[in-house]
Design an enzyme around this catalytic site. Structure first.
Site, mmCIF file in Angstrom:
data_model
loop_
_atom_site.group_PDB
_atom_site.id
_atom_site.type_symbol
_atom_site.label_atom_id
_atom_site.label_comp_id
_atom_site.label_asym_id
_atom_site.label_seq_id
_atom_site.Cartn_x
_atom_site.Cartn_y
_atom_site.Cartn_z
ATOM 1 N N VAL A 81 -3.415 3.904 1.458
ATOM 2 C CA VAL A 81 -2.870 2.630 1.814
ATOM 3 C C VAL A 81 -1.347 2.585 1.959
ATOM 4 O O VAL A 81 -1.014 3.332 1.208
ATOM 5 C CB VAL A 81 -3.290 1.464 0.549
ATOM 6 N N CYS A 82 -1.031 1.879 3.053
ATOM 7 C CA CYS A 82 0.489 1.943 3.154
ATOM 8 C C CYS A 82 1.075 3.310 3.377
ATOM 9 O O CYS A 82 0.640 3.984 4.294
ATOM 10 C CB CYS A 82 0.960 1.182 1.991
#
Length: 234
Positions: A108-109
């Site tokens: 994520v991210c």
């Protein structure tokens, strides 16, 4: 009488922690994964000791790199701490050890930068936070501007709040869409943001300029750390 069918082993899902992780990067997916009845979720770090997030929230790992079982899903969240993790040999060695046996390798991210530094995104399309998009190619990844990117068994999410979208998408792959939609309903995940500034494409120019100026020094440091990691990766 035939013997009863053995109970399937639970899915082993692991999210790594590290100092200055963005807590929403992993707590969003954690909430989704924790809704799966057949999953055991692990929070993983080098030691069983509190880990600082990027807020006042302190995080407690449930297992260590050394004691973690083989995972079906390995997930790396993002945050300012990823700038250090891309050159952290313990973190990178753990990811490389887990990757061959994992069904899905995910992030994520800016967690995708850590996967990249471990050599796990070469030749794969990948998403990340909009401020990190230009750094992915240093690791042979193909930057992809999307909320969730699925390329074979690599599933990567965009910035921070995209973690919930990522996790629901992954549940649909691990199980089916019905299961993912039921979890979405349980969480009442029905976003309707009050402003339209959630993307550099839609944010007012003055807001985008303000943010770019605010992160300019951090971007310089990140670039230096990326160059070190890419050189070590070869």
């Amino acid at each position: 009488m035939s013997a009863p069918s053995p109970t399937p082993a639970p899915l082993q899902i692991g999210l790594v922690l590290f100092p200055r992780v963005t807590q929403l990067d992993f707590t969003g997916p954690l909430q989704v994964f924790s809704s799966l009845p057949d999953a055991k979720v692990h929070l993983i770090w080098k030691r069983i000791e509190p880990v600082t997030s990027d807020s006042v929230l302190m995080l407690t790992p449930t297992t260590t790199f050394a004691d973690c079982p083989q995972l079906d899903v390995i997930c790396v969240p993002g945050g300012f701490g990823t700038d250090d993790m891309i050159n952290d040999e313990d973190m990178l060695a753990f990811l490389r050890k887990q990757a061959p046996g994992a069904k899905y390798i995910t992030s994520v991210c800016t967690g995708s930068l850590v996967l990249g530094a471990a050599g796990l995104l070469k030749g794969y399309r990948a998403a990340t936070h909009w401020t990190a998009m230009d750094f992915l190619s240093a690791f042979g990844a193909i930057p992809t501007k999307t909320r969730v990117c699925v390329d074979r068994n690599r599933v990567t999410g965009g910035g921070v709040t995209a973690g919930i979208d990522f996790a629901l998408t992954l549940v649909s792959l691990l199980h089916d869409q019905k299961t993912a939609e039921a979890i979405q309903l349980r969480l009442e995940y029905n976003p309707a943001p009050p402003f339209n500034s959630g993307s550099p494409d839609t944010a007012p120019p003055e807001i985008l300029a303000f943010m770019k100026d605010r992160i300019a020094q951090a971007q310089i440091r990140r670039g230096e750390m990326i160059n070190r990691a890419a050189a070590r990766l070869g």
